[in-house]
Design an enzyme around this catalytic site. Structure first.
Site, PDB file in Angstrom:
ATOM      1  N   HIS A 119      24.663 -27.964  10.475  1.00  9.82           N
ATOM      2  CA  HIS A 119      24.974 -27.113  11.624  1.00  9.82           C
ATOM      3  C   HIS A 119      26.433 -26.671  11.649  1.00  9.82           C
ATOM      4  CE1 HIS A 119      26.283 -30.933  13.715  1.00  9.82           C
ATOM      5  NE2 HIS A 119      27.167 -30.102  14.230  1.00  9.82           N
ATOM      6  N   ASP A 154      20.074 -32.493   8.770  1.00  6.27           N
ATOM      7  CA  ASP A 154      21.337 -31.857   9.158  1.00  6.27           C
ATOM      8  C   ASP A 154      22.449 -32.172   8.162  1.00  6.27           C
ATOM      9  OD1 ASP A 154      22.954 -30.218  10.606  1.00  6.27           O
ATOM     10  OD2 ASP A 154      23.364 -31.636  12.222  1.00  6.27           O
ATOM     11  N   SER A 227      31.773 -33.482  13.764  1.00  2.72           N
ATOM     12  CA  SER A 227      30.505 -33.293  13.057  1.00  2.72           C
ATOM     13  C   SER A 227      30.732 -33.111  11.565  1.00  2.72           C
ATOM     14  CB  SER A 227      29.763 -32.068  13.600  1.00  2.72           C
ATOM     15  OG  SER A 227      29.305 -32.302  14.903  1.00  2.72           O
TER      16      SER A 227
END
Length: 493
Positions: A119, A154, A227
């Site tokens: 992402h 992810d 992230s």
């Protein structure tokens, strides 16, 4: 005697001190994380992505009273800002803007392979990598290309080109981590640049929303921008990729999640070799066995995965049937559907495996050659339409459900095949057990007692047979939007 008593008391006191010291050492925090942070930081990177976004028409506009003296001025102003830089108003020359996003990642080889979250880089036109300032081999910025991505976990694999070898970190074994072990997160929280936070493993094997989830939960501070960054053990090995947080306000409250290195390392290996993932595919739809389903089937345990549908694929070719219970896969006992999905996905495509199923109270061993899940998902097709003349079906109320046989109109409304049979739920009492267990109007009952039903009389026969057999409940196979699941309903008196 007194000497011996004194001696024993001394021994017990020393043992107590040693035990306390051992417990204190187990709970004690490291003196400092500085050496660890200094050692691993050169391999951690900031990631900046940019995407060209066209200026959208129809967005929020100022309210201008009709006939206002400023009306013409505002119309001209908005039109100029929506057109290209030449301002000529030609169609197709809408102004574009570049949107930027920030994230983190880490280098896993000296030749420039970098791991991050999917992402972080999804949809990006340009990906720039910034290295730790002042570190050995550091660069101001390098442009990265995408080698492969896996939205299911992810995870993304990037590559940069560098004249000199790059500092990198290794993966550790997340399976040996225990709740309470110290961990350290490194990343780029909220765009503030390289930052270190420390905490412990709060829990393991967390599942968020994916079939292949295996998250480590930690209270180390993780925020937006972290992230894709690494979660380290105290040896400086990566045991997780920081991916998500649970928060009511968007900031860290001490509940963060990192995808375990056991999952990531396997995904990265496939992305590096093939540029894509290649997961094993068995070819069945399954559901967990609940206590009431176990009772309805006369089972002593809820272990295993109950097969609801067997479409064309490896399992069907090998003889797996709906209503089979998968007890083991390739020598591994199956406790629930999540475990089966994971071990099948981790198995190599094309491998021949032995699958033990329970069928009609007896076990059978089937040999199945696995397909590739990604191919199966890409080739999934829909059903047929029906054009028969509709007629009004008869209805009957059973266990709080108003049921009718499936007619041509119902098949058409529900997108079912022309040969589909069963009983459609026209209405349902909200105080019924069927409603509590999720059955709703529009659902279709296709089986009762593991046998097909196409009429109200057949359903009643299945109920009577279950009562005569001493059953307190009956197992229904219910479909909704083509997706089947089993529901056990009490038969009552």
């Amino acid at each position: 005697m007194r000497f011996m008593q004194g001696f024993m008391a001394l021994v017990m006191a020393v043992a107590a001190v040693v035990a306390l010291a051992g417990r204190a050492e187990a709970r004690g925090a490291p003196d400092s994380f500085a050496d660890l942070a200094e050692a691993v930081s050169p391999a951690v990177v900031n990631i900046t992505t940019s995407t060209i976004v066209a200026q959208r028409e129809g967005g929020p506009q100022p309210m201008i009273p009709e006939g206002s003296p400023f009306e013409e001025f505002f119309r001209d102003f908005l039109d100029r800002n929506q057109r290209g830089p030449n301002g000529n108003g030609e169609e197709g020359e809408r102004r574009q803007r570049r949107s930027q996003a920030l994230g983190s990642g880490f280098v896993i080889s000296e030749d420039g392979f970098i791991v991050t979250n999917n992402h972080v880089i999804e949809g990006a036109d340009e990906i720039m990598i910034e290295f730790f300032p002042g570190g050995e081999g550091a660069r101001e910025q390098l442009q990265a290309k995408v080698i492969g991505t896996d939205p299911n976990t992810d995870i993304a694999l990037l590559k940069v080109e560098s004249d000199a070898p790059l500092p990198f970190v290794n993966f550790g074994d997340s399976d040996v981590m225990r709740v309470g072990d110290w961990v350290m997160a490194v990343g780029n929280p909220l765009g503030q640049g390289f930052s270190v936070s420390a905490g412990i493993v709060s829990q393991r094997n967390r599942e968020l929303s994916g079939a292949y989830d295996d998250y480590i939960q930690t209270d180390a501070a993780i925020n937006r921008g972290n992230s894709g960054g690494p979660l380290f053990n105290m040896d400086g090995d990566v045991i997780g990729v920081n991916t998500a947080i649970l928060s009511p306000n968007g900031g860290s409250i001490g509940i963060g999640f990192a995808m375990s290195s056991t999952v990531v390392e396997r995904v990265i290996g496939q992305l590096k070799e093939f540029g894509e993932t290649r997961r094993g595919w068995l070819g069945v739809r399954i559901q967990d066995i609940t206590d009431d389903i176990a009772e309805a089937l006369g089972l002593d345990s809820t272990d295993g995965a109950l097969v609801t549908v067997v479409p064309d694929g490896p399992a069907k070719d090998a003889g797996v049937l709906a209503n089979d219970i998968i007890l083991s896969f390739d020598g591994v006992d199956v406790t629930d559907t999540r475990e089966l999905v994971r071990i099948v996905g981790n198995a190599p495509v094309g491998k021949a495996v032995r699958v033990v199923v329970l069928r009609d109270g007896k076990t059978e061993t089937l040999k199945i050659t696995l397909g590739r899940r990604e191919d199966a998902v890409a080739g999934n097709a829909g059903g047929d339409d029906d054009a028969e003349t509709p007629k009004e079906p008869e209805q009957s109320k059973i266990l709080g459900m108003t049921l009718s046989e499936i007619d041509a109109a119902t098949r058409d409304d529900l997108g079912m095949s022309p040969t589909a049979s069963g009983l459609v739920v026209r209405d349902i009492d909200e105080d019924s057990e069927a409603f509590e267990k999720g059955i709703r109007a529009g659902d279709v009952i296709v089986e009762a007692g593991q046998q097909a039903v196409g009429s109200i009389d057949e359903l009643q026969e299945r109920f009577d047979a279950a009562r005569d057999g001493g059953r307190k409940s009956v197992l229904l196979l219910v479909q909704r939007d083509g997706n089947p699941r089993f529901v056990a309903l009490s038969l009552g008196e």
